[in-house]
Write a protein that holds these residues in place. Structure first.
Motif, mmCIF file in Angstrom:
data_model
loop_
_atom_site.group_PDB
_atom_site.id
_atom_site.type_symbol
_atom_site.label_atom_id
_atom_site.label_comp_id
_atom_site.label_asym_id
_atom_site.label_seq_id
_atom_site.Cartn_x
_atom_site.Cartn_y
_atom_site.Cartn_z
ATOM 1 N N LYS A 74 0.832 -1.213 0.000
ATOM 2 C CA LYS A 74 0.000 0.000 0.000
ATOM 3 C C LYS A 74 0.862 1.257 0.000
ATOM 4 O O LYS A 74 0.608 2.203 -0.751
ATOM 5 C CB LYS A 74 -0.926 0.008 1.214
ATOM 6 N N ALA A 75 1.872 1.277 0.873
ATOM 7 C CA ALA A 75 2.742 2.455 0.983
ATOM 8 C C ALA A 75 3.496 2.687 -0.323
ATOM 9 O O ALA A 75 3.621 3.833 -0.795
ATOM 10 C CB ALA A 75 3.708 2.296 2.147
ATOM 11 N N GLY A 76 4.014 1.630 -0.916
ATOM 12 C CA GLY A 76 4.747 1.754 -2.177
ATOM 13 C C GLY A 76 3.849 2.214 -3.310
ATOM 14 O O GLY A 76 4.236 3.061 -4.122
ATOM 15 N N SER A 77 2.643 1.683 -3.351
ATOM 16 C CA SER A 77 1.697 2.081 -4.386
ATOM 17 C C SER A 77 1.322 3.547 -4.238
ATOM 18 O O SER A 77 1.251 4.291 -5.218
ATOM 19 C CB SER A 77 0.430 1.222 -4.316
ATOM 20 N N LYS A 78 1.081 3.971 -3.007
ATOM 21 C CA LYS A 78 0.733 5.364 -2.752
ATOM 22 C C LYS A 78 1.871 6.285 -3.173
ATOM 23 O O LYS A 78 1.657 7.325 -3.805
ATOM 24 C CB LYS A 78 0.387 5.562 -1.283
ATOM 25 N N ALA A 79 3.095 5.911 -2.823
ATOM 26 C CA ALA A 79 4.259 6.726 -3.198
ATOM 27 C C ALA A 79 4.407 6.811 -4.716
ATOM 28 O O ALA A 79 4.691 7.886 -5.253
ATOM 29 C CB ALA A 79 5.523 6.148 -2.566
ATOM 30 N N ALA A 80 4.196 5.710 -5.403
ATOM 31 C CA ALA A 80 4.296 5.693 -6.862
ATOM 32 C C ALA A 80 3.230 6.586 -7.491
ATOM 33 O O ALA A 80 3.506 7.361 -8.420
ATOM 34 C CB ALA A 80 4.188 4.278 -7.390
ATOM 35 N N LEU A 81 2.016 6.482 -7.003
ATOM 36 C CA LEU A 81 0.933 7.313 -7.540
ATOM 37 C C LEU A 81 1.155 8.794 -7.250
ATOM 38 O O LEU A 81 0.936 9.645 -8.115
ATOM 39 C CB LEU A 81 -0.413 6.864 -6.965
ATOM 40 N N THR A 82 1.642 9.089 -6.043
ATOM 41 C CA THR A 82 1.927 10.484 -5.691
ATOM 42 C C THR A 82 3.047 11.019 -6.578
ATOM 43 O O THR A 82 2.964 12.147 -7.094
ATOM 44 C CB THR A 82 2.308 10.593 -4.209
#
Length: 86
Positions: A74-82
């Motif tokens: 979740k954290a990695g996905s959020k960082a990638a999207l941001t």
């Protein structure tokens, strides 16, 4: 042996709560460590946060699993999207 403090909390409270910071949980964890040391058994534990991981290492646990793969995904996905402006 591998301890889940959340599970231990549920067991010690007879299913009434999940509180890995409950003093009864700490007492139980210290008992586990004493028994493991007495029998030359490595003791591992799950930590919800890095702060808890540090506390468990200081208590004497030999290995600590920090957070969960789902949390990291979740954290990695959020960082990638941001980072992509999403």
């Amino acid at each position: 042996i591998f301890v889940g403090p959340n599970d231990l909390s549920v067991s010690l409270s007879e299913g009434q709560r999940v509180d890995p910071l409950d003093p009864a949980v700490e007492k139980g964890l210290r008992l586990v460590l004493r028994k493991c040391d007495a029998h030359s058994v490595f003791a591992g534990i799950f930590a919800n946060t890095t702060e808890m991981a540090r506390t468990y290492r200081e208590m004497g646990f030999h290995f600590v699993a920090v957070s969960s793969d789902l949390h990291f995904l979740k954290a990695g996905s959020k960082a990638a999207l941001t980072g992509a402006g999403g």
